[in-house]
Motif scaffolding. Structure first.
Motif, short mmCIF file in Angstrom:
data_model
loop_
_atom_site.label_atom_id
_atom_site.label_comp_id
_atom_site.label_asym_id
_atom_site.label_seq_id
_atom_site.Cartn_x
_atom_site.Cartn_y
_atom_site.Cartn_z
N PHE A 324 0.85 -1.19 0.00
CA PHE A 324 0.00 0.00 0.00
C PHE A 324 0.88 1.24 0.00
O PHE A 324 1.96 1.25 0.60
CB PHE A 324 -0.92 0.01 1.22
CG PHE A 324 -1.94 -1.08 1.22
CD1 PHE A 324 -3.24 -0.84 0.83
CD2 PHE A 324 -1.60 -2.37 1.61
CE1 PHE A 324 -4.19 -1.85 0.82
CE2 PHE A 324 -2.53 -3.38 1.61
CZ PHE A 324 -3.83 -3.13 1.22
N GLN A 325 0.43 2.29 -0.66
CA GLN A 325 1.16 3.55 -0.73
C GLN A 325 0.54 4.54 0.25
O GLN A 325 -0.59 5.00 0.04
CB GLN A 325 1.12 4.12 -2.15
CG GLN A 325 1.72 3.20 -3.20
CD GLN A 325 1.68 3.83 -4.58
OE1 GLN A 325 1.99 5.02 -4.75
NE2 GLN A 325 1.30 3.04 -5.58
N LEU A 326 1.27 4.87 1.31
CA LEU A 326 0.79 5.80 2.32
C LEU A 326 1.31 7.19 1.97
O LEU A 326 2.35 7.64 2.44
CB LEU A 326 1.27 5.37 3.71
CG LEU A 326 0.97 3.91 4.10
CD1 LEU A 326 1.48 3.62 5.49
CD2 LEU A 326 -0.52 3.64 4.01
N LEU A 327 0.57 7.89 1.11
CA LEU A 327 1.02 9.20 0.62
C LEU A 327 0.75 10.30 1.63
O LEU A 327 1.60 11.15 1.86
CB LEU A 327 0.33 9.50 -0.71
CG LEU A 327 0.56 8.47 -1.83
CD1 LEU A 327 -0.17 8.88 -3.09
CD2 LEU A 327 2.05 8.27 -2.10
N SER A 328 -0.42 10.30 2.23
CA SER A 328 -0.80 11.31 3.22
C SER A 328 -2.01 10.77 3.97
O SER A 328 -2.63 9.79 3.53
CB SER A 328 -1.12 12.64 2.53
OG SER A 328 -2.30 12.52 1.76
N PRO A 329 -2.38 11.41 5.08
CA PRO A 329 -3.59 10.94 5.78
C PRO A 329 -4.85 11.00 4.94
O PRO A 329 -5.82 10.28 5.21
CB PRO A 329 -3.68 11.89 6.99
CG PRO A 329 -2.28 12.32 7.23
CD PRO A 329 -1.65 12.40 5.86
N GLU A 330 -4.86 11.82 3.92
CA GLU A 330 -6.04 11.91 3.05
C GLU A 330 -5.93 11.05 1.81
O GLU A 330 -6.91 10.90 1.07
CB GLU A 330 -6.26 13.37 2.61
CG GLU A 330 -6.69 14.31 3.73
CD GLU A 330 -5.53 14.68 4.63
OE1 GLU A 330 -4.38 14.60 4.16
OE2 GLU A 330 -5.78 15.03 5.80
N GLN A 331 -4.78 10.47 1.56
CA GLN A 331 -4.59 9.71 0.33
C GLN A 331 -3.76 8.46 0.61
O GLN A 331 -2.55 8.53 0.83
CB GLN A 331 -3.91 10.56 -0.74
CG GLN A 331 -3.87 9.90 -2.12
CD GLN A 331 -3.30 10.82 -3.18
OE1 GLN A 331 -2.75 11.88 -2.85
NE2 GLN A 331 -3.43 10.44 -4.44
N VAL A 332 -4.44 7.33 0.58
CA VAL A 332 -3.82 6.02 0.73
C VAL A 332 -4.23 5.18 -0.46
O VAL A 332 -5.43 5.04 -0.75
CB VAL A 332 -4.23 5.33 2.04
CG1 VAL A 332 -3.67 3.92 2.11
CG2 VAL A 332 -3.75 6.15 3.23
N LEU A 333 -3.27 4.62 -1.18
CA LEU A 333 -3.55 3.86 -2.39
C LEU A 333 -3.42 2.37 -2.12
O LEU A 333 -2.49 1.93 -1.41
CB LEU A 333 -2.59 4.26 -3.51
CG LEU A 333 -2.56 5.75 -3.88
CD1 LEU A 333 -1.62 5.98 -5.05
CD2 LEU A 333 -3.96 6.28 -4.19
N CYS A 334 -4.32 1.58 -2.67
CA CYS A 334 -4.30 0.14 -2.50
C CYS A 334 -3.28 -0.48 -3.46
O CYS A 334 -2.67 0.23 -4.27
CB CYS A 334 -5.70 -0.43 -2.75
SG CYS A 334 -6.21 -0.36 -4.48
N PRO A 335 -3.05 -1.79 -3.43
CA PRO A 335 -2.03 -2.40 -4.30
C PRO A 335 -2.23 -2.17 -5.79
O PRO A 335 -1.26 -2.23 -6.55
CB PRO A 335 -2.12 -3.88 -3.94
CG PRO A 335 -2.59 -3.89 -2.53
CD PRO A 335 -3.54 -2.75 -2.42
N VAL A 336 -3.47 -1.89 -6.26
CA VAL A 336 -3.69 -1.64 -7.68
C VAL A 336 -3.64 -0.15 -8.01
O VAL A 336 -3.94 0.26 -9.14
CB VAL A 336 -5.04 -2.23 -8.13
CG1 VAL A 336 -5.03 -3.74 -8.00
CG2 VAL A 336 -6.20 -1.60 -7.36
N GLY A 337 -3.26 0.69 -7.00
CA GLY A 337 -3.13 2.12 -7.22
C GLY A 337 -4.41 2.91 -7.10
O GLY A 337 -4.45 4.08 -7.50
#
Length: 474
Positions: A324-337
């Motif tokens: 998972f991509q933890l970009l910011s508290p408002e934006q977290v991306l799952c494994p497929v982006g």
């Protein structure tokens, strides 16, 4: 009041000491221990003795006797008293006397402060001889068996569930004898819940307040004590800090361990400008320990190994947190982006995120067995973990961290295998500390004596008369 308030001690047994002097070689370990213990300050202990009544044994003799006995595997006063009858080395340390079991036991139980001060004195001696490496500290812990049985253990979760089951029993249909037994069970588990709540612990041991239920190797749960050690140097492996408690794991113990080691080293004479360096394993990868490491970089450089991800999903080879991509508290991306829904407030300040469109996702079977994947993120913890990962990725970190095992693990192997000390024989918190500190003092003494032994090899090389160069023939 006595005319002379100065404490008086028994004189040496001339006959027994003379025989021991003849039988014990000059290079014997007992003589080395006695010589080293002459440097320990025992005036405060001697001041506790009275000039009235029967004279006691000199504290320095008893200290030397217990240190040597610990090194050779005698950890019980009864066995030590029996060995004093025939062992010449023990008689030498005892001044020729045969000391009784109660005297030996009382001295060991009541002098935890003496053992700790002597342990700190060994650190000072080692620092004077250049054996302490302030940039090579390592922290770890081991579990020691407590002097208690499983029948005396009370677990909070177990007693809470048992009380709920007992509350469902209809006591009106029970006989008088059955109601009495039922009430005994209720009282037993009610007391257990109260004791655990007061101690703020998950378990308590009724017969040993300094112990708790712990997991030992082999998936075995037994009453035990946690011994946290801070050791110095992969070559010297000296103990510079000791914590003794009933913690079930290493979480949040790093701060106290490092602060105590710092205090001992400063008292031993280490300049305050020296920056400490310490390493700890994955057991200390917690938010409290990482926060301590980040907030005290000015005087200590801590290396902590990242804890392996665990949980029911990870155990079944589903996507881990690294997918998972933890970009910011408002934006977290799952494994497929794809951006996950949320966040929502979760317990202990964490945030909860949920997958969006998981039912039609082509990687749904590799992500979660449920309809939607959930992810809980503690952003403070993630930030601290990222800082430690960055520190561990620097060029000097891996080589220094790999010295951790060679620095602190031999301490526990020496205690358990070399000395045979695996179980504490005391129950009161003060006596438990005294017994463990005595063993660590004996360990430090053995390290000092080992490091002092020098091996000299002489080569006789005949010189040629013509060129004054070494001959090719030896």
């Amino acid at each position: 009041m006595p005319r002379d308030p100065t404490a008086r001690f028994k004189a040496n047994d001339a006959q027994g000491l003379a025989a021991a002097e003849v039988l014990v070689p000059e290079e014997h370990l007992a003589r080395q221990v006695l010589k080293l213990m002459e440097r320990v300050e025992v005036s405060q202990v001697e001041a506790q003795y009275s000039a009235l009544g029967q004279r006691g044994y000199p504290p320095r003799r008893l200290l030397s006797l217990w240190v040597y006995a610990s090194l050779i595997g005698l950890h019980h006063a009864t066995k030590l008293a029996h060995a004093l009858v025939t062992d010449a080395a023990l008689r030498l340390l005892a001044g020729g006397h045969v000391i009784s079991r109660p005297v030996l036991n009382r001295f060991r139980m009541s002098h935890a402060a003496l053992f700790r001060s002597a342990l700190e004195a060994t650190v000072q001696w080692a620092l004077e001889e250049g054996l302490v490496d302030a940039q090579g500290l390592a922290v770890d812990s081991a579990r020691l068996r407590a002097h208690a049985s499983m029948q005396q253990v009370r677990v909070l979760n177990r007693s809470t569930r048992r009380l709920e089951q007992l509350a469902e029993v209809d006591t009106s249909v029970l006989s008088e004898q059955e109601r009495a037994k039922h009430q005994q069970k209720v009282d037993k588990h009610t007391q257990a819940v109260e004791l655990c709540t007061q101690a703020q612990a998950a378990s308590v041991v009724l017969t040993s307040k300094a112990a708790a239920l712990m997991q030992f190797p082999g998936e075995v749960y037994l009453p035990g004590h946690r011994l946290t050690v801070t050791a110095s140097g992969a070559q010297s492996r000296l103990v510079v800090g000791v914590l003794i408690n009933a913690a079930p794991n290493d979480t949040s113990l790093l701060e106290e361990a490092v602060l105590q080691a710092r205090q001992v080293l400063r008292q031993a004479g280490l300049p305050s400008v020296v920056r400490l360096q310490a390493a700890a394993d994955a057991g200390y990868w917690s938010q409290a320990d990482l926060a301590f490491a980040a907030a005290n970089t000015g005087w200590v450089d801590l290396l902590i190994k990242q804890k392996a991800e665990s949980g029911p999903l990870r155990g079944k080879n589903y996507f881990g947190r690294d997918a998972f991509q933890l970009l910011s508290p408002e934006q977290v991306l799952c494994p497929v982006g794809k951006r996950m829904l949320g966040p929502k407030r979760h317990q202990q300040g964490a945030l909860l995120y949920r997958g969006d469109g998981c039912a039609t996702c082509p990687k749904h079977s590799a992500c979660t067995p449920s309809k939607r994947r959930s992810l809980v993120v503690n952003w403070d913890y993630e930030k601290l973990g990222a800082q430690m990962r960055q520190r561990m990725s620097q060029q000097d970190a891996p080589a220094r961290y790999h010295q951790r095992m060679a620095t602190v693990e031999p301490v526990f192997s020496s205690l358990e295998d070399g000395m045979g000390f695996r179980r504490v024989s005391s129950r009161k918190p003060q006596t438990v500390s005294a017994e463990i500190l005595l063993k660590l003092l004996a360990y430090n003494v053995s390290r000092l004596l080992t490091r002092r032994r020098l091996l000299c090899v002489y080569f006789l090389l005949p010189l040629s008369t013509s060129t004054d160069q070494p001959s090719s023939e030896f």
